[in-house]
Design an enzyme around this catalytic site. Structure first.
Site, mmCIF file in Angstrom:
data_model
loop_
_atom_site.group_PDB
_atom_site.id
_atom_site.type_symbol
_atom_site.label_atom_id
_atom_site.label_comp_id
_atom_site.label_asym_id
_atom_site.label_seq_id
_atom_site.Cartn_x
_atom_site.Cartn_y
_atom_site.Cartn_z
ATOM 1 N N ASN A 59 -70.912 -29.153 -90.206
ATOM 2 C CA ASN A 59 -69.817 -29.046 -91.172
ATOM 3 C C ASN A 59 -68.810 -30.150 -90.855
ATOM 4 O OD1 ASN A 59 -67.624 -28.307 -92.719
ATOM 5 N ND2 ASN A 59 -67.226 -26.392 -91.622
ATOM 6 N N TRP A 60 -68.772 -31.175 -91.703
ATOM 7 C CA TRP A 60 -67.904 -32.331 -91.403
ATOM 8 C C TRP A 60 -66.442 -32.035 -91.713
ATOM 9 C CZ3 TRP A 60 -71.026 -37.076 -93.755
ATOM 10 C CH2 TRP A 60 -72.237 -37.185 -93.074
ATOM 11 N N LYS A 61 -66.157 -30.963 -92.414
ATOM 12 C CA LYS A 61 -64.778 -30.623 -92.805
ATOM 13 C C LYS A 61 -64.132 -31.830 -93.511
ATOM 14 C CE LYS A 61 -64.804 -27.303 -89.111
ATOM 15 N NZ LYS A 61 -64.076 -26.514 -88.141
ATOM 16 N N HIS A 120 -66.054 -20.010 -95.143
ATOM 17 C CA HIS A 120 -65.747 -20.574 -93.825
ATOM 18 C C HIS A 120 -64.352 -20.110 -93.398
ATOM 19 C CE1 HIS A 120 -64.494 -23.436 -90.776
ATOM 20 N NE2 HIS A 120 -65.775 -23.499 -90.488
ATOM 21 N N GLU A 147 -61.814 -21.501 -92.279
ATOM 22 C CA GLU A 147 -60.665 -22.269 -92.777
ATOM 23 C C GLU A 147 -60.392 -21.975 -94.250
ATOM 24 O OE1 GLU A 147 -62.303 -25.840 -91.203
ATOM 25 O OE2 GLU A 147 -61.974 -24.956 -89.220
ATOM 26 N N GLU A 154 -68.897 -16.933 -86.687
ATOM 27 C CA GLU A 154 -68.002 -17.925 -86.092
ATOM 28 C C GLU A 154 -66.685 -17.245 -85.704
ATOM 29 O OE1 GLU A 154 -68.876 -22.142 -87.530
ATOM 30 O OE2 GLU A 154 -67.901 -21.160 -89.200
ATOM 31 N N GLY A 186 -63.048 -25.127 -83.092
ATOM 32 C CA GLY A 186 -62.231 -26.316 -82.836
ATOM 33 C C GLY A 186 -61.300 -26.179 -81.645
ATOM 34 N N SER A 199 -67.146 -24.311 -81.428
ATOM 35 C CA SER A 199 -67.220 -25.195 -80.254
ATOM 36 C C SER A 199 -68.619 -25.297 -79.651
ATOM 37 C CB SER A 199 -66.185 -24.771 -79.207
ATOM 38 O OG SER A 199 -64.878 -24.857 -79.747
ATOM 39 N N GLY A 241 -69.106 -27.955 -85.991
ATOM 40 C CA GLY A 241 -68.032 -28.754 -86.585
ATOM 41 C C GLY A 241 -67.901 -30.077 -85.854
ATOM 42 N N GLY A 242 -66.957 -30.140 -84.921
ATOM 43 C CA GLY A 242 -66.632 -31.392 -84.222
ATOM 44 C C GLY A 242 -67.837 -32.175 -83.712
#
Ligand code: PGA
Length: 254
Positions: A9-11, A97, A99, A169, A175, A215, A236-237
């Site tokens: 997920n590149w956000k 998600h 966010e 999640e 993150g 993470s 993510g990251g």
């Protein structure tokens, strides 16, 4: 046997050139992995989906969207439909998600409409669920996750729900560098699978893929994947670096 599924997920990160270079680097890196054994997807920002689909064409990387609207067309300024996503080559889509839930204020009802619309529109949805830190501390994890899964899947018959991937999640792990321990994640995954068996049947539960997210890094992926109910990752990251994402993919096919 559930086929592992690893998604990035590149956000709201990267630009057009970075996106293309990331896919090129990843495709190259994946050449020395047996990619038949894993499903791989990336979720770029909407505006880069088209060029990412083109760059990923002859690779095992599928493309999905981070979000979309549940109506198929019309006066919904700023929104994107499942038809549009399919038109540009999307296969997958994230729903709910954390966010979207906690920063953009999406409700379980809206998320359920999106999961349903994704399936009707021919996309494969990933329903994301997870508790906040204060909810875990108050020992409410189980209630929160059960409620999110039930409401997210409401009204979906067994044949439809087989298109869904779930992603657990914990919000406190996203993150933050804090990861759920493999056992903490396994406990929630097993609880979700039991719930799916109760809502549908054992076969549906056994076939449903449940990703862990929060993470996930090259150095913890293998241990997490060692747990029986963890079927892959939503990253993510670490999905923004070809080397790291490749290492996470490699960890699930060992
Ligand atoms: P993270 O994000 O890997 O950066 O924690 C995971 C996610 O939000 O899906």
């Amino acid at each position: 046997m559930r086929k592992p599924f690893v998604a990035g997920n590149w956000k709201m990160n990267l630009n057009k050139l970075d996106s293309i270079e990331l896919i090129e680097g990843l495709s190259q890196g994946l050449k020395d992995i047996d990619t038949e054994k894993v499903d791989i997807a990336v979720y770029p920002p909407f505006v880069y989906i088209d060029s990412v689909v083109n760059t990923a064409k002859s690779s095992p990387i599928a493309v999905g969207a981070q979000d979309f609207y549940f109506e198929s067309n019309g006066a919904f300024t700023g929104e994107i439909s499942t038809d549009m996503l399919k038109d540009v080559g999307c296969i997958h889509a994230l729903c709910g998600h954390s966010e979207r839930r906690h920063v953009l204020g999406e409700s379980d009802e809206l998320i359920n409409k999106k999961v349903t619309a994704a399936i009707l529109g021919g996309l494969l949805p990933t329903l994301c669920v997870g508790e906040l830190l204060e909810e875990r501390q108050a020992e409410k994890t189980e209630d929160i996750v059960i409620n999110q899964v039930k409401k997210g899947l409401e009204g979906l018959a067994k044949e439809k729900v087989s298109a869904v991937t779930l992603a657990y999640e914990p919000v406190w792990a996203i993150g933050t560098g804090l990861t759920a321990t493999p056992q903490q994640a396994q406990d929630v995954h097993a609880m979700i699978r039991k719930l799916i068996a109760e809502l549908y049947d054992q076969q549906t539960a056994d076939q449903m893929r449940i990703q862990y997210g929060g993470s996930v890094k090259p150095n913890n992926a293998e241990e997490l994947f060692g747990k029986p109910d963890i079927d892959g990752f939503l990253v993510g990251g670490a999905s923004l670096k070809a080397e790291d994402f490749k290492a996470i993919i490699a960890a699930v096919i060992k």
